[in-house]
Design an enzyme around this catalytic site. Sequence first.
Site, PDB file in Angstrom:
ATOM      1  N   SER A  67       0.799  -1.230   0.000  1.00  0.00           N
ATOM      2  CA  SER A  67       0.000   0.000   0.000  1.00  0.00           C
ATOM      3  C   SER A  67       0.832   1.281   0.000  1.00  0.00           C
ATOM      4  CB  SER A  67      -0.963  -0.033   1.171  1.00  0.00           C
ATOM      5  OG  SER A  67      -1.875   1.025   1.064  1.00  0.00           O
ATOM      6  N   HIS A  68       0.743   2.043   1.099  1.00  0.00           N
ATOM      7  CA  HIS A  68       1.425   3.346   1.154  1.00  0.00           C
ATOM      8  C   HIS A  68       2.881   3.209   1.586  1.00  0.00           C
ATOM      9  CE1 HIS A  68      -0.224   2.324   5.034  1.00  0.00           C
ATOM     10  NE2 HIS A  68       0.725   3.061   5.584  1.00  0.00           N
ATOM     11  N   ASP A 100      -2.400   6.723  -3.146  1.00  0.00           N
ATOM     12  CA  ASP A 100      -1.292   5.927  -2.609  1.00  0.00           C
ATOM     13  C   ASP A 100      -0.886   4.813  -3.582  1.00  0.00           C
ATOM     14  OD1 ASP A 100      -3.400   4.117  -2.180  1.00  0.00           O
ATOM     15  OD2 ASP A 100      -2.605   3.404  -0.277  1.00  0.00           O
ATOM     16  N   ASP A 155      -1.281   1.622  -3.905  1.00  0.00           N
ATOM     17  CA  ASP A 155      -2.243   0.649  -4.437  1.00  0.00           C
ATOM     18  C   ASP A 155      -3.590   1.274  -4.783  1.00  0.00           C
ATOM     19  OD1 ASP A 155      -2.785   1.049  -1.711  1.00  0.00           O
ATOM     20  OD2 ASP A 155      -3.734  -0.907  -1.518  1.00  0.00           O
ATOM     21  N   ASP A 203      -5.974   2.950  -3.086  1.00  0.00           N
ATOM     22  CA  ASP A 203      -7.193   3.021  -2.270  1.00  0.00           C
ATOM     23  C   ASP A 203      -7.271   4.287  -1.420  1.00  0.00           C
ATOM     24  OD1 ASP A 203      -5.166   2.143  -0.636  1.00  0.00           O
ATOM     25  OD2 ASP A 203      -6.240   0.392   0.150  1.00  0.00           O
ATOM     26  N   ARG A 204      -6.178   5.051  -1.334  1.00  0.00           N
ATOM     27  CA  ARG A 204      -6.226   6.292  -0.549  1.00  0.00           C
ATOM     28  C   ARG A 204      -6.253   7.525  -1.454  1.00  0.00           C
ATOM     29  NH1 ARG A 204      -2.325   6.009   4.649  1.00  0.00           N
ATOM     30  NH2 ARG A 204      -2.857   3.894   5.308  1.00  0.00           N
ATOM     31  N   LYS A 248     -11.607   0.747   0.203  1.00  0.00           N
ATOM     32  CA  LYS A 248     -11.626   2.185  -0.014  1.00  0.00           C
ATOM     33  C   LYS A 248     -11.129   2.445  -1.428  1.00  0.00           C
ATOM     34  CE  LYS A 248      -7.313   2.754   2.654  1.00  0.00           C
ATOM     35  NZ  LYS A 248      -7.113   1.527   3.441  1.00  0.00           N
TER      36      LYS A 248
HETATM   37  C1  VG1 Z   1      -3.238   2.313   8.469  1.00  0.00           C
HETATM   38  C2  VG1 Z   1      -4.371   3.299   8.682  1.00  0.00           C
HETATM   39  C3  VG1 Z   1      -5.700   2.596   8.524  1.00  0.00           C
HETATM   40  C4  VG1 Z   1      -5.758   1.903   7.157  1.00  0.00           C
HETATM   41  C5  VG1 Z   1      -4.565   0.983   6.997  1.00  0.00           C
HETATM   42  C6  VG1 Z   1      -4.494   0.366   5.622  1.00  0.00           C
HETATM   43  O1  VG1 Z   1      -3.290   1.314   9.461  1.00  0.00           O
HETATM   44  O2  VG1 Z   1      -4.279   3.909   9.947  1.00  0.00           O
HETATM   45  O3  VG1 Z   1      -6.736   3.536   8.675  1.00  0.00           O
HETATM   46  O4  VG1 Z   1      -6.939   1.159   7.030  1.00  0.00           O
HETATM   47  O5  VG1 Z   1      -3.361   1.710   7.191  1.00  0.00           O
HETATM   48  O6  VG1 Z   1      -4.436   1.324   4.626  1.00  0.00           O
HETATM   49  P1  VG1 Z   1      -2.332   1.335  10.769  1.00  0.00           P
HETATM   50  O7  VG1 Z   1      -2.621   0.054  11.492  1.00  0.00           O
HETATM   51  O8  VG1 Z   1      -0.934   1.469  10.260  1.00  0.00           O
HETATM   52  O9  VG1 Z   1      -2.728   2.558  11.539  1.00  0.00           O
HETATM   53  V1  VG1 Z   1      -3.670   0.980   3.181  1.00  0.00           V
HETATM   54  O10 VG1 Z   1      -4.000   2.124   2.088  1.00  0.00           O
HETATM   55  O11 VG1 Z   1      -2.058   0.989   3.686  1.00  0.00           O
HETATM   56  O12 VG1 Z   1      -4.082  -0.556   2.784  1.00  0.00           O
HETATM   57 CO    CO Z   2      -3.470   1.643   0.203  1.00  0.00          CO
END
Ligand code: VG1
Ligand code: CO
Length: 563
Positions: A118-119, A288, A290, A292-293, A389
């Site tokens: 992801s990010h 981001d 992937d 979704d953000r 998302k």
């Molecule tokens: C983070 C965010 C959470 C989100 C998750 C996955 O998790 O706070 O809101 O759903 O990333 O997002 P954490 O446990 O690091 O706080 V993504 O776009 O990285 O799949």
């Molecule tokens: Co993501």
Amino acid sequence: MAQSMKITSVSTTPYEDQKPGTSGLRKPTKVFLTKANYTENFVQSILSVVKPNQDSVLVVGGDGRYYMKDAIQIIAKLSAANKVGKLVIGQSGILSTPAVSCVIRKLSATGGIILTASHNPGGPDADFGIKYNISNGGPAPSQVTDAIFNESISLKNYETCSDLNIDLETLGKQTFIVGDDKRTFTVDIISSVNDYVDLMKTIFDFDSIKRFIKTKDFKLRFDALHGVVGPYARRVLCDELGCPEDYLAHCVPKEDFGGSHPDPNLTYARDLVVEMEKGIYDFGAAFDGDGDRNMLIGKNGFYVSPCDSLAIIGANHDAIPYFRKHGMKGMARSMPTSGAIDYVAKEMNVGFYETPTGWKFFGNLMDDGKLSLCGEESFGTGSDHIREKDGLWAALAWLSILAHLNLTAEEVVKKHWEKYGRNCFTRYDYEQVDSSSANQMIEGLKQLVQDQSLIGTEHSSCGQTYTVSKMDDFEYTDPIDQSVAKNQGIRIIFSDGSRLIYRLSGTGSSGATIRMYVDSYIATGSENLAAPASEVLKPLVEIALKLSKIPQLTGREKPTVIT
Ligand code: VG1
Ligand code: CO
């Protein structure tokens, strides 16, 4: 008939650390590259839980990061050997997370495997990740990820067709004959973007958005941060909405995201902010790795907080054909997300839910027809059109609202505050903190939850005084299956409704990341309704740091990222 591919059972040593976090298994890429069978073990654990058969269809794709294609070849070899009937894979392996969710639902597939962290940054010295999504298109719930983890810690063998190699580039079907019983294993390479863009066209009125952009000469800047959104943004903005190519920034996916952090926030998407501050573009969005953000920025760099964005989409949902057709069944936010949407849900008299962090908690509510719109403070916004998302969806939702209201993003946000009041929100991230001090910090707060000694105490800073009225460790009971998620974040709630929240991240790949969230409501008519959040929240931030002892315990004077 082609010669049948041999299935071999390879003995392997289980790992103790393949526990999926908030969103899948994320580790340094080096772990996948250097630890023997690390990927094979995890993929076998997923398949052992899925228990595939000839009718099973799995959707596979990822955000284009380094090692993704190798991982897909491994998934193909193990899927063939584990009796999966068919894999549907995005061309070149590319599928955004929302696109995987869309394709799973469209095909009524068994599930999907997403290759992404992801990010988190990508490349040989950064992170890789694998995530399993279930048949509703959403992230696997904890019961499933727990079962996968349990397999992984006791795994002795994995089944593979080591001779099987797939062509990821050519669209269309490839068939293989597998095993002694000569089963057929099919791989279908599909367009990365078609199904997703078709879905967007059923949700939004592309013609009216196009007309708005053209007649107002409305200039857009979409920055994919070298992530997977590039090809989707190109198709939607340029091909469908008729925008020029130069509205796209960093829209060619790169294995290492250009060496940067594909995280759309004010720190890591600084480029977009700088471009928007020039006053040339009317509306900007960053996405981001992937897809979704989303982060949204108005003209002259006006920042739209994700919490406000969610509330505003809720308040203006009738600007979007999908919601006009299906109605607004309910709204939800993750617990640390600001309470802005609460006021909208209340005014509209629709169901409202507060869930733990992570998109997987919205799935049951959507499947049960209770939820249409939801979001998280972490730049995640979405609806029940899929079960993830969806970054581009959020940007299109905003374009629909701007076109409908014929206002700028800044005007829309400020009018919303005037009507509903404003939730000022900030999040402080302390990345890669030493795990033992992070745990010590959380343990200290848990102790305070246990003895309830803070209740009724007054805390002052910058001439403001707040009284603690409640303190707990957030717990959630799913209204559909009654499953309970405990220890989802420490909350300190003051008598005016202001909240401090502390939790440890479940997406980091090394050390610990502390997240501290501050949310405070300013009523309509207040003189500092439009004041910078950092000023409004200064006293609460000071109190939050003092109560948690973050600076003393971690040795960090400042957070890594403030959003
Ligand atoms: C983070 C965010 C959470 C989100 C998750 C996955 O998790 O706070 O809101 O759903 O990333 O997002 P954490 O446990 O690091 O706080 V993504 O776009 O990285 O799949
Ligand atoms: Co993501």
